[in-house]
Design a protein around this motif. Sequence first.
Motif, PDB file in Angstrom:
ATOM      1  N   SER A  94      40.542 -55.942 -25.344  1.00 26.34           N
ATOM      2  CA  SER A  94      39.590 -56.390 -26.507  1.00 26.34           C
ATOM      3  C   SER A  94      38.950 -57.936 -26.208  1.00 26.34           C
ATOM      4  N   ASN A  95      39.614 -58.477 -25.562  1.00 21.24           N
ATOM      5  CA  ASN A  95      39.071 -60.004 -25.366  1.00 21.24           C
ATOM      6  C   ASN A  95      38.998 -60.647 -23.909  1.00 21.24           C
ATOM      7  N   ILE A  96      38.473 -59.535 -23.166  1.00 24.12           N
ATOM      8  CA  ILE A  96      38.375 -59.645 -21.884  1.00 24.12           C
ATOM      9  C   ILE A  96      37.778 -60.869 -21.327  1.00 24.12           C
ATOM     10  N   ALA A  97      36.526 -61.265 -22.061  1.00 26.01           N
ATOM     11  CA  ALA A  97      35.788 -62.267 -21.530  1.00 26.01           C
ATOM     12  C   ALA A  97      36.575 -63.535 -21.755  1.00 26.01           C
ATOM     13  N   HIS A  98      37.597 -63.868 -22.495  1.00 29.37           N
ATOM     14  CA  HIS A  98      38.603 -64.829 -22.288  1.00 29.37           C
ATOM     15  C   HIS A  98      39.359 -64.810 -21.058  1.00 29.37           C
ATOM     16  N   PHE A  99      39.246 -63.789 -20.489  1.00 27.74           N
ATOM     17  CA  PHE A  99      40.030 -63.548 -19.268  1.00 27.74           C
ATOM     18  C   PHE A  99      39.370 -63.350 -17.977  1.00 27.74           C
ATOM     19  N   LYS A 100      37.837 -63.688 -17.992  1.00 32.59           N
ATOM     20  CA  LYS A 100      37.062 -63.422 -16.823  1.00 32.59           C
ATOM     21  C   LYS A 100      37.588 -64.219 -15.827  1.00 32.59           C
ATOM     22  N   LYS A 101      38.082 -65.475 -15.745  1.00 32.67           N
ATOM     23  CA  LYS A 101      38.009 -66.462 -14.699  1.00 32.67           C
ATOM     24  C   LYS A 101      39.464 -66.226 -13.986  1.00 32.67           C
ATOM     25  N   ALA A 102      40.490 -65.075 -14.881  1.00 32.11           N
ATOM     26  CA  ALA A 102      41.894 -65.075 -14.271  1.00 32.11           C
ATOM     27  C   ALA A 102      41.889 -63.510 -13.718  1.00 32.11           C
ATOM     28  N   GLN A 103      43.041 -63.314 -13.166  1.00 28.01           N
ATOM     29  CA  GLN A 103      43.403 -62.241 -12.349  1.00 28.01           C
ATOM     30  C   GLN A 103      44.709 -61.719 -13.298  1.00 28.01           C
ATOM     31  N   ILE A 104      44.546 -60.448 -13.523  1.00 29.25           N
ATOM     32  CA  ILE A 104      45.885 -60.127 -14.432  1.00 29.25           C
ATOM     33  C   ILE A 104      46.351 -58.986 -13.702  1.00 29.25           C
ATOM     34  N   TYR A 105      47.882 -58.998 -13.433  1.00 34.67           N
ATOM     35  CA  TYR A 105      48.587 -58.055 -12.865  1.00 34.67           C
ATOM     36  C   TYR A 105      49.523 -57.517 -13.924  1.00 34.67           C
ATOM     37  N   MET A 106      49.609 -56.270 -14.020  1.00 40.33           N
ATOM     38  CA  MET A 106      50.558 -55.543 -15.323  1.00 40.33           C
ATOM     39  C   MET A 106      51.284 -54.861 -14.479  1.00 40.33           C
ATOM     40  N   ILE A 107      52.708 -55.149 -14.412  1.00 37.71           N
ATOM     41  CA  ILE A 107      53.649 -54.457 -13.661  1.00 37.71           C
ATOM     42  C   ILE A 107      54.902 -53.859 -14.192  1.00 37.71           C
ATOM     43  N   THR A 108      55.078 -52.624 -13.934  1.00 34.41           N
ATOM     44  CA  THR A 108      56.270 -52.013 -14.651  1.00 34.41           C
ATOM     45  C   THR A 108      57.351 -51.195 -13.876  1.00 34.41           C
ATOM     46  N   TRP A 109      58.270 -50.882 -14.245  1.00 34.97           N
ATOM     47  CA  TRP A 109      59.326 -50.377 -13.292  1.00 34.97           C
ATOM     48  C   TRP A 109      59.450 -49.025 -13.739  1.00 34.97           C
ATOM     49  N   LEU A 110      59.077 -48.596 -14.768  1.00 32.57           N
ATOM     50  CA  LEU A 110      59.154 -47.219 -15.331  1.00 32.57           C
ATOM     51  C   LEU A 110      58.538 -46.216 -14.430  1.00 32.57           C
ATOM     52  N   PRO A 111      58.788 -45.061 -14.628  1.00 34.31           N
ATOM     53  CA  PRO A 111      58.126 -43.931 -13.788  1.00 34.31           C
ATOM     54  C   PRO A 111      56.710 -44.162 -13.404  1.00 34.31           C
ATOM     55  N   TYR A 112      56.299 -43.873 -12.263  1.00 33.52           N
ATOM     56  CA  TYR A 112      54.847 -43.969 -11.893  1.00 33.52           C
ATOM     57  C   TYR A 112      53.910 -42.940 -13.082  1.00 33.52           C
ATOM     58  N   SER A 113      54.329 -41.779 -13.308  1.00 36.88           N
ATOM     59  CA  SER A 113      53.504 -41.137 -14.200  1.00 36.88           C
ATOM     60  C   SER A 113      53.289 -41.962 -15.859  1.00 36.88           C
ATOM     61  N   ASP A 114      54.478 -42.683 -16.166  1.00 38.71           N
ATOM     62  CA  ASP A 114      54.290 -43.366 -17.347  1.00 38.71           C
ATOM     63  C   ASP A 114      53.320 -44.468 -17.235  1.00 38.71           C
ATOM     64  N   MET A 115      53.278 -44.982 -15.997  1.00 38.73           N
ATOM     65  CA  MET A 115      52.141 -46.278 -15.746  1.00 38.73           C
ATOM     66  C   MET A 115      50.754 -45.578 -15.549  1.00 38.73           C
ATOM     67  N   MET A 116      50.769 -44.459 -14.970  1.00 32.94           N
ATOM     68  CA  MET A 116      49.406 -43.745 -14.872  1.00 32.94           C
ATOM     69  C   MET A 116      48.809 -43.392 -16.439  1.00 32.94           C
ATOM     70  N   SER A 117      49.643 -42.823 -17.081  1.00 33.60           N
ATOM     71  CA  SER A 117      49.273 -42.683 -18.494  1.00 33.60           C
ATOM     72  C   SER A 117      48.809 -43.710 -19.183  1.00 33.60           C
ATOM     73  N   PHE A 118      49.650 -45.146 -19.038  1.00 37.26           N
ATOM     74  CA  PHE A 118      49.168 -46.426 -19.794  1.00 37.26           C
ATOM     75  C   PHE A 118      47.874 -46.697 -18.987  1.00 37.26           C
ATOM     76  N   TYR A 119      47.740 -46.601 -17.780  1.00 38.75           N
ATOM     77  CA  TYR A 119      46.342 -47.020 -17.107  1.00 38.75           C
ATOM     78  C   TYR A 119      45.158 -46.235 -17.745  1.00 38.75           C
TER      79      TYR A 119
END
Length: 181
Positions: A94-119
């Motif tokens: 919602s506030n992605i403009a505040h993060f325009k100069k940053a790179q964001i890496y969201m990392i999970t260890w839970l199953p790939y299918s759960d990550m894809m649902s979140f994605y």
Amino acid sequence: MIFNYFYKKNLMKRLLLVSFYLIIAASAFSQTNTQAPTVPEYISKGTIPAFITYKAPDSTVFTNKDVHKGRPTLLMIFSPDCGHCQHVATEITSNIAHFKKAQIYMITWLPYSDMMSFYKNYKIADYPQITIAWDSKYFFLPYFHVQSYPKLIVYDKKGKYVKEFQGNIQIEDVWKALGKK
């Protein structure tokens, strides 16, 4: 009398033997000073560690070598079904403009299918500065001493550790850590 003599002599041998075993047992079970260092490695080292993950949507390999230099970095270790994680993901998108100069890496260890649902739910594909990845080797949780979700770790544009956040996070504090006023 002879019986008394042998009884006392055997008693002394038995006491000596029992004492010897107690000393050996006490030394075997004594604790050594094996406390972990007070400062975790990710802080003392101060740089993004070597890692291998698989990013969405196509499960291509993503490593620390793929992290862009010259931009602040935000690592978010999360669980797709965590309410706090979902809230932080909403705050970021919602506030992605505040993060325009940053790179964001969201990392999970839970199953790939759960990550894809979140994605898909958070439409991560719409945000080029966000990469979501699956930690199949279970590296991030122990390395970053994750005790609650989400855990955010901020690195400056030189890749040096700045600050971490865990649990209930105020997104404005994350902006400040990334260098935005």
